[in-house]
Design an enzyme around this catalytic site. Sequence first.
Site, PDB file in Angstrom:
ATOM      1  N   ARG A  37       4.241  -9.743  -2.797  1.00  0.00           N
ATOM      2  CA  ARG A  37       4.507  -9.626  -1.044  1.00  0.00           C
ATOM      3  C   ARG A  37       4.158 -10.970  -0.538  1.00  0.00           C
ATOM      4  O   ARG A  37       3.288 -11.816  -0.858  1.00  0.00           O
ATOM      5  CB  ARG A  37       3.482  -8.709  -0.511  1.00  0.00           C
ATOM      6  CG  ARG A  37       3.518  -8.302   0.806  1.00  0.00           C
ATOM      7  CD  ARG A  37       2.542  -7.270   1.175  1.00  0.00           C
ATOM      8  NE  ARG A  37       2.424  -6.805   2.489  1.00  0.00           N
ATOM      9  CZ  ARG A  37       1.428  -7.063   3.667  1.00  0.00           C
ATOM     10  NH1 ARG A  37       0.415  -7.582   3.136  1.00  0.00           N
ATOM     11  NH2 ARG A  37       1.644  -6.432   4.686  1.00  0.00           N
TER      12      ARG A  37
ATOM     13  N   ASN B 196       3.127  -6.670   9.480  1.00  0.00           N
ATOM     14  CA  ASN B 196       1.958  -6.328   9.099  1.00  0.00           C
ATOM     15  C   ASN B 196       0.861  -5.605   9.774  1.00  0.00           C
ATOM     16  O   ASN B 196       0.831  -6.215  10.952  1.00  0.00           O
ATOM     17  CB  ASN B 196       1.556  -7.731   8.295  1.00  0.00           C
ATOM     18  CG  ASN B 196      -0.101  -7.734   7.841  1.00  0.00           C
ATOM     19  OD1 ASN B 196      -0.039  -7.087   6.845  1.00  0.00           O
ATOM     20  ND2 ASN B 196      -1.211  -8.350   8.675  1.00  0.00           N
ATOM     21  N   GLU B 197       0.099  -4.731   9.405  1.00  0.00           N
ATOM     22  CA  GLU B 197      -0.739  -4.194  10.263  1.00  0.00           C
ATOM     23  C   GLU B 197      -0.545  -4.307  11.701  1.00  0.00           C
ATOM     24  O   GLU B 197      -1.109  -4.801  12.658  1.00  0.00           O
ATOM     25  CB  GLU B 197      -2.131  -4.698  10.161  1.00  0.00           C
ATOM     26  CG  GLU B 197      -2.396  -4.928   8.711  1.00  0.00           C
ATOM     27  CD  GLU B 197      -3.969  -5.577   8.407  1.00  0.00           C
ATOM     28  OE1 GLU B 197      -4.426  -6.207   9.257  1.00  0.00           O
ATOM     29  OE2 GLU B 197      -4.198  -5.743   7.124  1.00  0.00           O
TER      30      GLU B 197
ATOM     31  N   HIS C  86      -3.482  -0.136   3.972  1.00  0.00           N
ATOM     32  CA  HIS C  86      -4.504  -0.994   3.652  1.00  0.00           C
ATOM     33  C   HIS C  86      -5.874  -0.489   3.357  1.00  0.00           C
ATOM     34  O   HIS C  86      -6.371   0.152   4.494  1.00  0.00           O
ATOM     35  CB  HIS C  86      -4.253  -2.052   4.641  1.00  0.00           C
ATOM     36  CG  HIS C  86      -2.912  -3.003   4.806  1.00  0.00           C
ATOM     37  ND1 HIS C  86      -2.847  -4.003   5.345  1.00  0.00           N
ATOM     38  CD2 HIS C  86      -1.946  -2.701   4.132  1.00  0.00           C
ATOM     39  CE1 HIS C  86      -1.692  -4.251   5.429  1.00  0.00           C
ATOM     40  NE2 HIS C  86      -0.977  -3.520   4.298  1.00  0.00           N
TER      41      HIS C  86
ATOM     42  N   TYR D  10      -9.888  -1.379   3.019  1.00  0.00           N
ATOM     43  CA  TYR D  10     -10.817  -2.235   3.017  1.00  0.00           C
ATOM     44  C   TYR D  10     -11.735  -1.633   3.355  1.00  0.00           C
ATOM     45  O   TYR D  10     -12.415  -0.622   2.610  1.00  0.00           O
ATOM     46  CB  TYR D  10     -10.388  -3.262   4.061  1.00  0.00           C
ATOM     47  CG  TYR D  10      -9.364  -4.394   3.428  1.00  0.00           C
ATOM     48  CD1 TYR D  10      -9.551  -5.015   2.560  1.00  0.00           C
ATOM     49  CD2 TYR D  10      -8.307  -4.353   3.984  1.00  0.00           C
ATOM     50  CE1 TYR D  10      -8.818  -6.244   1.905  1.00  0.00           C
ATOM     51  CE2 TYR D  10      -7.146  -5.266   3.470  1.00  0.00           C
ATOM     52  CZ  TYR D  10      -7.271  -6.208   2.724  1.00  0.00           C
ATOM     53  OH  TYR D  10      -6.630  -6.882   2.326  1.00  0.00           O
TER      54      TYR D  10
ATOM     55  N   GLU E 222      -2.250  -3.382   0.623  1.00  0.00           N
ATOM     56  CA  GLU E 222      -3.272  -4.380   0.439  1.00  0.00           C
ATOM     57  C   GLU E 222      -4.640  -3.931   0.191  1.00  0.00           C
ATOM     58  O   GLU E 222      -4.800  -2.593   0.551  1.00  0.00           O
ATOM     59  CB  GLU E 222      -3.518  -5.245   1.826  1.00  0.00           C
ATOM     60  CG  GLU E 222      -2.470  -6.175   2.283  1.00  0.00           C
ATOM     61  CD  GLU E 222      -3.139  -7.073   3.738  1.00  0.00           C
ATOM     62  OE1 GLU E 222      -4.186  -6.908   4.025  1.00  0.00           O
ATOM     63  OE2 GLU E 222      -2.326  -7.405   4.222  1.00  0.00           O
TER      64      GLU E 222
ATOM     65  N   TRP F 243      -4.531  -8.136  -2.299  1.00  0.00           N
ATOM     66  CA  TRP F 243      -4.536  -9.250  -1.354  1.00  0.00           C
ATOM     67  C   TRP F 243      -5.641 -10.181  -2.026  1.00  0.00           C
ATOM     68  O   TRP F 243      -6.848  -9.752  -2.038  1.00  0.00           O
ATOM     69  CB  TRP F 243      -5.013  -8.936   0.067  1.00  0.00           C
ATOM     70  CG  TRP F 243      -5.321 -10.082   1.058  1.00  0.00           C
ATOM     71  CD1 TRP F 243      -6.200 -10.923   1.304  1.00  0.00           C
ATOM     72  CD2 TRP F 243      -4.223 -10.502   1.718  1.00  0.00           C
ATOM     73  NE1 TRP F 243      -5.965 -12.025   2.172  1.00  0.00           N
ATOM     74  CE2 TRP F 243      -4.703 -11.806   2.494  1.00  0.00           C
ATOM     75  CE3 TRP F 243      -2.905 -10.028   2.284  1.00  0.00           C
ATOM     76  CZ2 TRP F 243      -3.924 -12.332   3.575  1.00  0.00           C
ATOM     77  CZ3 TRP F 243      -2.106 -10.706   3.221  1.00  0.00           C
ATOM     78  CH2 TRP F 243      -2.672 -11.885   3.963  1.00  0.00           C
TER      79      TRP F 243
END
Length: 470
Positions: A95, A173-174, A240, A242, A269, A298
């Site tokens: 990516r 992205n996001e 993503h 996290y 990610e 990531w």
Amino acid sequence: MSNIDPTAGALPRGRALRKWLLAAATALAVALAGIWALLPASAQTEGGFSINGTQLIDANGNPFIMRGSTHPDVWFQSELDSIGELSDFGVNTVRVVLGSGERAWGVSTPDRVAQIVAECKAQRVICVLENHDTTGYGEQAGAASLDQSVDFWEGLYDVLAGEEEYVLINIGNEPIGNTDAAQWTDATIAAVQRMRGIGFEHTLVVDAPNWGQDWQYVMRDNAPAVAAADEDGNTLFSIHMYGVFTDPQTVIDYFDAFEAMGLPLIVGEYGDAFGDQPVPWDTIQAEAQARGIGWIAWSYSGNSDNRLDQVLDFDPAQKTTWGEHVFDSQYGVANTAERASVFGDDPGDDDTTPPDDETTPPDDETTPPPTGDGDCTAAIAIVNDWGSGWQASVTVTAEADLSGWTLDWTWPGGQSVQSHWNADLTTSGSSVTASDVGWNGSIASGQTKEVFGFIGTGTAATPDVTCNAA
């Protein structure tokens, strides 16, 4: 993720028109032959990646499961060698972070993007291009809207058209922060439809709002509407993982939701920590492997917090603990990544030349290839059961070296396969036949290998399976 330090309604174009004419001609020809209804969904979209149920399908019609990392190109344009270094680690996907010009880090020009795509192809990795300027729109000052991001992609159309076999486009992205995350649905639908109107035929990747983590479940709850809005049926959803996903059960629940909807998902990610909070990276990898879900970790290097660096200072000899988790763990890159079939076999994979100190045995001493019954056994195992559906994995144990396999079973009562991956599968009433798709056909004598998976309907069941060498 944005913790890298930057200082360290057009009309369809000619390609879109040609696509329509080709699709019309193809549909007519197949209809006249009376077999259109028998074609798999993946065969109805030619020339690049496509979506079939929950699975991403490559241009050769084979399932492709991403195992990759992220290269922050827009901030580190002198580090293009990172793509080759990641390929050497075994990733099948990279990516690549781009910029559309709204943020201080600058613009990824058409010439630069063409260079990136060429490098990905030379290094035999699939390229997922993402525009990072949309990060946290509505909450972070200067962030680009998804509509502005489509303007950026339109400027790259001439570079990317024709690269559908090798490139996926991550629109933004996001793309929404935590402020009014509900705007994500209409903005994403509009962006996807604009991309198709411009003429893009690529698989489009859409990130979740809430800085990619979807803790308000806007993407989860509205994914069917977004998927339905894509006239090509070729949208891939990206979560993503996290700080919102510090509990392993939250990972499982999110994966379950997309399986139940029959929609494709990747982890676009993730890390092994979010600040001081551990992230269950091992659960992400294990569950993704069991379900055929792709992931992109990531990131390779250059983070202001180097705990998320996989190598330090862009030096592949300085692998970090996080890098070991990505590349070397049980379900990491080295043990699970399969190169995209559009690149053919890895160099040397088919090298049958014996070493200098060995000789080829005489013809009368060669071992014949295994055939018929008794060369393998197989079993179905239930991975998850959510009541209205269930997920299974299928293993094959070789009793002699296999170059291919075919499995047969009969459902005990009312079950069916809703979707599947990594196998060619046909059904007739309650009878099912599954066979390998080439790359997963070889199994060494004595080895047990998980070969494919499926989503079932009805009461979960594990019928006896007959295995035959191909």
